[in-house]
Enzyme design. Structure first.
Site, mmCIF file in Angstrom:
data_model
loop_
_atom_site.group_PDB
_atom_site.id
_atom_site.type_symbol
_atom_site.label_atom_id
_atom_site.label_comp_id
_atom_site.label_asym_id
_atom_site.label_seq_id
_atom_site.Cartn_x
_atom_site.Cartn_y
_atom_site.Cartn_z
ATOM 1 N N CYS A 197 0.864 -1.190 0.000
ATOM 2 C CA CYS A 197 0.000 0.000 0.000
ATOM 3 C C CYS A 197 0.894 1.231 0.000
ATOM 4 O O CYS A 197 2.025 1.191 0.492
ATOM 5 C CB CYS A 197 -0.862 -0.029 1.265
ATOM 6 S SG CYS A 197 -1.856 1.452 1.562
ATOM 7 N N SER A 256 0.746 3.679 1.851
ATOM 8 C CA SER A 256 1.066 4.096 3.223
ATOM 9 C C SER A 256 2.409 3.505 3.663
ATOM 10 O O SER A 256 3.173 4.160 4.381
ATOM 11 C CB SER A 256 -0.030 3.672 4.201
ATOM 12 O OG SER A 256 -1.274 4.176 3.786
HETATM 13 P P1 PAD Z 1 -1.151 5.002 -5.145
HETATM 14 O O1 PAD Z 1 0.181 5.617 -5.096
HETATM 15 O O2 PAD Z 1 -1.331 3.663 -5.751
HETATM 16 O O3 PAD Z 1 -2.186 6.003 -5.863
HETATM 17 C C1 PAD Z 1 -2.063 7.397 -5.823
HETATM 18 C C2 PAD Z 1 -2.418 7.950 -7.208
HETATM 19 O O4 PAD Z 1 -2.369 9.380 -7.123
HETATM 20 C C3 PAD Z 1 -1.477 7.526 -8.318
HETATM 21 O O5 PAD Z 1 -2.213 6.975 -9.394
HETATM 22 C C4 PAD Z 1 -0.765 8.820 -8.725
HETATM 23 O O6 PAD Z 1 -0.472 8.881 -10.116
HETATM 24 C C5 PAD Z 1 -1.796 9.858 -8.333
HETATM 25 N N1 PAD Z 1 -1.244 11.200 -8.074
HETATM 26 C C6 PAD Z 1 -0.041 11.503 -7.502
HETATM 27 N N2 PAD Z 1 0.091 12.839 -7.412
HETATM 28 C C7 PAD Z 1 -1.014 13.387 -7.971
HETATM 29 C C8 PAD Z 1 -1.448 14.725 -8.185
HETATM 30 N N3 PAD Z 1 -0.716 15.771 -7.790
HETATM 31 N N4 PAD Z 1 -2.664 14.910 -8.767
HETATM 32 C C9 PAD Z 1 -3.421 13.859 -9.174
HETATM 33 N N5 PAD Z 1 -3.052 12.574 -8.992
HETATM 34 C C10 PAD Z 1 -1.869 12.343 -8.393
HETATM 35 O O7 PAD Z 1 -1.645 4.973 -3.609
HETATM 36 P P2 PAD Z 1 -2.807 4.133 -2.874
HETATM 37 O O8 PAD Z 1 -4.002 4.075 -3.749
HETATM 38 O O9 PAD Z 1 -2.220 2.892 -2.292
HETATM 39 O O10 PAD Z 1 -3.076 5.107 -1.645
HETATM 40 C C11 PAD Z 1 -3.603 6.412 -1.873
HETATM 41 C C12 PAD Z 1 -3.505 7.252 -0.611
HETATM 42 O O11 PAD Z 1 -4.395 6.698 0.382
HETATM 43 C C13 PAD Z 1 -2.118 7.239 0.021
HETATM 44 O O12 PAD Z 1 -1.851 8.531 0.573
HETATM 45 C C14 PAD Z 1 -2.247 6.233 1.138
HETATM 46 O O13 PAD Z 1 -1.308 6.441 2.149
HETATM 47 C C15 PAD Z 1 -3.666 6.549 1.588
HETATM 48 C C16 PAD Z 1 -4.329 5.475 2.393
HETATM 49 N N6 PAD Z 1 -5.205 5.858 3.377
HETATM 50 C C17 PAD Z 1 -5.830 4.945 4.141
HETATM 51 C C18 PAD Z 1 -6.817 5.421 5.142
HETATM 52 O O14 PAD Z 1 -7.247 4.627 6.002
HETATM 53 N N7 PAD Z 1 -7.221 6.667 5.067
HETATM 54 C C19 PAD Z 1 -5.620 3.601 3.957
HETATM 55 C C20 PAD Z 1 -4.770 3.203 2.928
HETATM 56 C C21 PAD Z 1 -4.105 4.144 2.150
HETATM 57 ZN ZN ZN Z 2 -2.921 0.706 3.464
#
Ligand code: PAD
Ligand code: ZN
Ligand code: ZN
Length: 376
Positions: free
Chosen positions: A47, A49
């Site tokens: 992930c 994170s």
């Molecule tokens: P990921 O890196 O697979 O997806 C992020 C996407 O954002 C990618 O497709 C990037 O191309 C795109 N991106 C990057 N910068 C920009 C920008 N400036 N404008 C538009 N798009 C952009 O990550 P993920 O899907 O594994 O996780 C996404 C977020 O969610 C990440 O910050 C992670 O830490 C968070 C998360 N939060 C929780 C929660 O409980 N809130 C749980 C799991 C993950």
């Molecule tokens: Zn996660």
């Protein structure tokens, strides 16, 4: 020969310091103490994170064993554990559910106050860890630590799931899928016919798209700077996709124009950047729009925004683990997957042997993967 009650020597990916590759090491995993559970991990997803820790954006105490999106089998349990027994198939829970704290007893909450998010301590409840490597104590990550053949978690941070569920798929229910899907259904409570914008089309953002679609949204606009993410987003329910880099004006203006000047009903930030958090807020309906922060902000970051954005009526919310009460919901989500109510397979672009963990992270950093699942 039973391993119960003994130290287990096994393989783990130790993160000794940020901005360096993981090292595959032999670690010692102590037996579970009272109210703890030792788990043999079968599959674990990567992930963003975890990568926020490796990039230095998210501060944790090093050395540490990361990983929090997994499925496994209970190897042994400590004294007093009744919720699981050896041999049970389980998912570790990075948001525990103690059942007693204010968040657990309130129907409105899911962030159990025993969580180790935010200011990560990296320790079990008793202030120690169960991992040792080369004579050094290795810290634990957000109540889980799954980049290892064996881990130990508190009984409030693990739940039994259907014994026939495929671990290399349902591990995603431990974080990415549930986080995104629940952000749409539980946190935003997206309504039929509404218009949504999802900023960030990674594993979590695509799961938001799936949640918006399941809720009956009529327009789902995907926003990402990597256009390679658009095809899958459309396959999963996005009705259109935009790349902010294709425009000279700010993306909130582009989204307002796409929606007749008013903005979307629901916007989601699923990247983890403060600038896109405010852009998502500014993109939702000026009066009754709701914007949900799902992306993990860098530790101790601050946001400055035009107060008028909230004064006029918008709602700004955060969502951790999709608002699901973890112990109650994870087995049901696994049952829903088994009942084909949603598809996890589309989110998994790569499956690699555990030893190739660094390759899995490189794929994520290069924007080439959605979810990589590591199998043991
Ligand atoms: P990921 O890196 O697979 O997806 C992020 C996407 O954002 C990618 O497709 C990037 O191309 C795109 N991106 C990057 N910068 C920009 C920008 N400036 N404008 C538009 N798009 C952009 O990550 P993920 O899907 O594994 O996780 C996404 C977020 O969610 C990440 O910050 C992670 O830490 C968070 C998360 N939060 C929780 C929660 O409980 N809130 C749980 C799991 C993950
Ligand atoms: Zn996660
Ligand atoms: Zn609790």
């Amino acid at each position: 020969m039973s391993t119960s009650g003994k130290v287990i020597k096994c393989k783990a990916a130790v993160a000794w310091e940020p901005k360096k590759p993981f090292s595959i090491e032999e670690v010692e995993v102590a037996p579970p103490k009272a109210h703890e559970v030792r788990i043999k991990i079968l599959a674990t997803g990567i992930c963003r994170s975890d990568d926020h820790v490796m990039s230095g954006a998210l501060t944790v105490p090093f050395p540490i064993i990361l990983g929090h999106e997994a499925a496994g089998i209970v190897e042994s349990v400590g004294e007093g554990v009744t919720c699981v027994k050896p041999g049970d198939k389980v998912i570790p829970l990075f948001v525990p559910q103690c059942g007693e704290c204010s968040s657990c007893v309130s129907p409105k909450g899911n962030l159990c106050t025993t969580n180790d998010l935010g200011a990560v301590r990296g320790l079990m409840k008793d202030g120690t860890t169960r991992f040792t490597c080369k004579g050094k104590q290795i810290n634990q990550f957000i109540s889980t630590s799954t980049f290892t053949e064996y881990t130990v978690v508190h009984e409030t941070a693990v739940v039994k799931i259907d014994a026939v569920a495929p671990p290399e798929k349902v591990c995603l229910i431990g974080c990415g899928f549930s986080t995104g899907y629940g952000a749409a259904l539980n946190t935003a409570k997206v309504e039929r016919g509404s218009t949504c914008a999802v900023f960030g089309l990674g594993g979590v953002g695509l799961s938001v798209v799936m949640g918006c679609k399941a809720a009956g949204a009529s327009r789902i606009i995907g926003v990402d700077i990597n256009k390679d993410k658009f095809a899958k987003a459309k396959e999963l329910g996005a009705t259109e996709c935009v790349n902010p880099q294709d425009f000279t004006k700010p993306i909130e203006e582009v989204l307002r124009e796409l929606t007749g000047g008013n903005g979307v009903d629901y916007s989601f930030e699923v990247i983890g950047r403060t600038d896109t958090m405010t852009a998502a807020l500014a993109s939702c309906h000026m009066n009754y729009g709701t914007s949900v922060i799902v992306g993990v902000p860098p530790s101790a970051s601050q946001i400055t925004y035009n107060a008028m954005l909230l004064f006029t009526g918008r709602t700004w919310k955060g969502s951790i683990f999709g608002g699901w009460k973890s112990k109650d919901s994870v087995p049901k989500l696994v049952a829903d997957y088994m009942g084909k109510k949603f598809n996890l397979d589309a989110l998994i672009t790569h499956t690699l042997p555990f030893d190739k963990i660094n390759e899995g992270f490189e794929l994520l950093r290069a924007g080439k993967s959605i979810r990589t699942v590591l199998v043991f």
